[in-house]
Design an enzyme around this catalytic site. Structure first.
Site, PDB file in Angstrom:
ATOM      1  N   SER A 191       0.850  -1.065   0.082  1.00 61.35           N
ATOM      2  CA  SER A 191      -0.036  -0.071  -0.093  1.00 61.35           C
ATOM      3  C   SER A 191       1.002   1.167  -0.031  1.00 61.35           C
ATOM      4  O   SER A 191       2.047   1.115   0.549  1.00 61.35           O
ATOM      5  CB  SER A 191      -0.849   0.017   1.316  1.00 61.35           C
ATOM      6  OG  SER A 191      -1.478   1.174   1.311  1.00 61.35           O
ATOM      7  N   TYR A 204      -1.318  -1.488  10.710  1.00 66.57           N
ATOM      8  CA  TYR A 204      -1.443  -1.726   9.237  1.00 66.57           C
ATOM      9  C   TYR A 204      -0.218  -0.940   8.563  1.00 66.57           C
ATOM     10  O   TYR A 204       0.077  -1.877   7.599  1.00 66.57           O
ATOM     11  CB  TYR A 204      -2.757  -1.140   8.791  1.00 66.57           C
ATOM     12  CG  TYR A 204      -3.213  -1.127   7.171  1.00 66.57           C
ATOM     13  CD1 TYR A 204      -3.681  -2.382   6.526  1.00 66.57           C
ATOM     14  CD2 TYR A 204      -2.914  -0.024   6.332  1.00 66.57           C
ATOM     15  CE1 TYR A 204      -3.908  -2.404   5.328  1.00 66.57           C
ATOM     16  CE2 TYR A 204      -2.936  -0.293   4.850  1.00 66.57           C
ATOM     17  CZ  TYR A 204      -3.645  -1.462   4.456  1.00 66.57           C
ATOM     18  OH  TYR A 204      -3.957  -1.752   3.224  1.00 66.57           O
TER      19      TYR A 204
HETATM   20  P1  NAD Z   1     -11.354  -6.234   0.578  1.00 62.69           P
HETATM   21  O1  NAD Z   1     -12.024  -6.188   1.933  1.00 62.69           O
HETATM   22  O2  NAD Z   1     -12.408  -6.437  -0.539  1.00 62.69           O
HETATM   23  O3  NAD Z   1     -10.549  -7.418   0.500  1.00 62.69           O
HETATM   24  C1  NAD Z   1      -9.610  -7.817   1.610  1.00 62.69           C
HETATM   25  C2  NAD Z   1      -9.979  -9.188   2.105  1.00 62.69           C
HETATM   26  O4  NAD Z   1      -9.188  -9.847   2.816  1.00 62.69           O
HETATM   27  C3  NAD Z   1     -11.338  -9.615   2.478  1.00 62.69           C
HETATM   28  O5  NAD Z   1     -12.463  -9.646   1.180  1.00 62.69           O
HETATM   29  C4  NAD Z   1     -11.013 -10.948   2.888  1.00 62.69           C
HETATM   30  O6  NAD Z   1     -11.475 -12.259   2.143  1.00 62.69           O
HETATM   31  C5  NAD Z   1      -9.664 -11.091   3.139  1.00 62.69           C
HETATM   32  N1  NAD Z   1      -9.232 -11.317   4.512  1.00 62.69           N
HETATM   33  C6  NAD Z   1      -9.087 -10.453   5.653  1.00 62.69           C
HETATM   34  N2  NAD Z   1      -8.808 -11.292   6.679  1.00 62.69           N
HETATM   35  C7  NAD Z   1      -8.749 -12.545   6.190  1.00 62.69           C
HETATM   36  C8  NAD Z   1      -8.121 -13.717   7.015  1.00 62.69           C
HETATM   37  N3  NAD Z   1      -7.928 -13.643   8.355  1.00 62.69           N
HETATM   38  N4  NAD Z   1      -8.241 -14.715   6.420  1.00 62.69           N
HETATM   39  C9  NAD Z   1      -8.535 -14.863   5.036  1.00 62.69           C
HETATM   40  N5  NAD Z   1      -8.891 -13.745   4.279  1.00 62.69           N
HETATM   41  C10 NAD Z   1      -8.901 -12.650   4.919  1.00 62.69           C
HETATM   42  O7  NAD Z   1     -10.757  -4.864   0.131  1.00 62.69           O
HETATM   43  P2  NAD Z   1      -9.371  -4.553  -0.657  1.00 62.69           P
HETATM   44  O8  NAD Z   1      -9.086  -3.138  -0.491  1.00 62.69           O
HETATM   45  O9  NAD Z   1      -9.530  -5.109  -1.969  1.00 62.69           O
HETATM   46  O10 NAD Z   1      -8.105  -5.033   0.065  1.00 62.69           O
HETATM   47  C11 NAD Z   1      -7.201  -5.929  -0.539  1.00 62.69           C
HETATM   48  C12 NAD Z   1      -5.786  -5.687  -0.460  1.00 62.69           C
HETATM   49  O11 NAD Z   1      -5.547  -4.245  -0.972  1.00 62.69           O
HETATM   50  C13 NAD Z   1      -5.464  -5.437   0.968  1.00 62.69           C
HETATM   51  O12 NAD Z   1      -4.222  -6.238   1.153  1.00 62.69           O
HETATM   52  C14 NAD Z   1      -5.338  -4.178   1.622  1.00 62.69           C
HETATM   53  O13 NAD Z   1      -4.127  -3.959   2.472  1.00 62.69           O
HETATM   54  C15 NAD Z   1      -4.654  -3.493   0.061  1.00 62.69           C
HETATM   55  N6  NAD Z   1      -5.009  -2.224   0.073  1.00 62.69           N
HETATM   56  C16 NAD Z   1      -6.045  -1.603  -0.244  1.00 62.69           C
HETATM   57  C17 NAD Z   1      -6.567  -0.310  -0.373  1.00 62.69           C
HETATM   58  C18 NAD Z   1      -7.809   0.353  -0.477  1.00 62.69           C
HETATM   59  O14 NAD Z   1      -7.968   1.589  -0.358  1.00 62.69           O
HETATM   60  N7  NAD Z   1      -8.839  -0.450  -0.508  1.00 62.69           N
HETATM   61  C19 NAD Z   1      -5.326   0.605  -0.389  1.00 62.69           C
HETATM   62  C20 NAD Z   1      -3.846  -0.102  -0.542  1.00 62.69           C
HETATM   63  C21 NAD Z   1      -3.710  -1.366  -0.279  1.00 62.69           C
END
Ligand code: NAD
Ligand code: MG
Length: 299
Positions: A191, A204
């Site tokens: 991120s 985080y």
């Molecule tokens: P999202 O909520 O759609 O996806 C995150 C997923 O993590 C969940 O759907 C869940 O299935 C999974 N998860 C959480 N804890 C878990 C566990 N203990 N076991 C198995 N699965 C688990 O949100 P997203 O934004 O698509 O997140 C995906 C990645 O992107 C993450 O690593 C997040 O840090 C990163 N990210 C997101 C953003 C943002 O703004 N959305 C920005 C930077 C990085």
């Protein structure tokens, strides 16, 4: 949301919804189906060009958000996909399974908590057995819970965030590498928080910085095996992670407003980078962190 044609030239500022959004609290991990507006995961728009024909991929967090967009894109590019997510997300995951099957590919749904090493063993072992091998590992799952002050940040949360974001990545990479052939690829999801951490995301942001160093080191370690390791570093993306506790709720209405492109990214805008890093087209790229930030560049 009706999906714009992601291949037609257009103004990126206006391509997708801009702030303001409604506050929309839901419990973690949150469901994409409850979001308003609905995120675009490329369901209607992503076109495959055969770039991952015959590949076998494992995608964590594949039910929603970035992981869902990656799973859809990989299937349309010709890959079979093992999907991991938490059991409470089954309804979101079923929609992804249907889309993968509609693309004519195999979907293997394996819900479970990747914060447990024993489950990671099952995931890689049984997943690879179900598909007859493993060529691509995409670590997308993540935990993000905003907390105002270090005094309120519990040891339990600190540990859960590290287990989900860092330990699981370590276990899954460790298990997948011996199974992968030369040409195999690993893509982690870090991120912009690794470089520009928010004060409310102490735990985080620290995990995301650990993922960057891990990606650099592992890439050098396994280059000799012909396995490439890269990471994607998103800026703000419209996914359930954010309204389910990733941000303080009052920040949701203006989510994404602070980047030069003045809106959050949509998961569909991340998937093409994962496809590139997974495919042989990126054969000379390893150990890189690829920013998709709306303009607040890395580092
Ligand atoms: P999202 O909520 O759609 O996806 C995150 C997923 O993590 C969940 O759907 C869940 O299935 C999974 N998860 C959480 N804890 C878990 C566990 N203990 N076991 C198995 N699965 C688990 O949100 P997203 O934004 O698509 O997140 C995906 C990645 O992107 C993450 O690593 C997040 O840090 C990163 N990210 C997101 C953003 C943002 O703004 N959305 C920005 C930077 C990085
Ligand atoms: Mg989810």
């Amino acid at each position: 949301m009706s999906s714009p044609n992601q291949y037609a030239m257009q103004d990126p500022l206006k391509q997708y919804p801009q702030p303001k959004f409604d506050e929309q609290p839901q419990g973690a991990p949150g469901l994409a189906s409850r979001m308003d507006p609905k995120p675009d995961h490329g369901e209607e728009s992503y076109k495959g060009f055969g770039r991952l024909a015959g590949r076998k991929a494992l995608v964590t967090g594949a039910d929603s958000g970035i992981g869902r967009a990656v799973a859809i894109a990989f299937a349309r590019e010709g890959a079979d996909v093992i999907l991991n997510y938490l059991p409470t997300e089954e309804s979101d995951a079923r929609e992804v399974v249907t889309l993968i099957e509609q693309a004519g590919r195999k979907a293997v749904a394996m819900p479970g908590d990747i914060g447990q090493e024993s489950f990671c063993v099952d995931l890689v072992t049984n997943g690879a057995a179900a598909l007859g091998g493993l060529d691509i590992l995409v670590n997308v799952a993540g935990k993000q819970t905003a907390v105002e002050s270090i005094e309120e940040l519990t040891t339990e949360q600190f540990e859960q965030t590290f287990r989900t974001n860092v330990y699981a990545m370590f276990w899954l990479c460790k298990l997948a590498i011996p199974v992968m052939p030369p040409g195999g690829t690993i893509i982690n999801t870090t991120s912009i928080q690794a470089y520009q951490p928010s004060p409310t995301l102490l735990d985080y942001a620290s995990t995301k910085a650990a993922e960057v160093a891990f990606t650099h080191a592992l890439a050098k370690q396994v280059a000799g095996k012909g396995i490439r390791v890269n990471a994607v570093a998103p800026g703000p993306v419209w996914t359930p992670l954010q309204p389910s506790g990733g941000q303080p709720q009052p920040k949701i209405p203006d989510f994404g407003a602070q980047v030069p492109l003045k809106r959050p990214g949509q998961p569909a805008e991340l998937a093409p980078i994962y496809v590139l890093l997974a495919s042989q087209e990126s054969s000379f790229v390893t150990g890189e962190i690829y920013g998709v930030t709306g303009g607040n560049h890395l580092p």
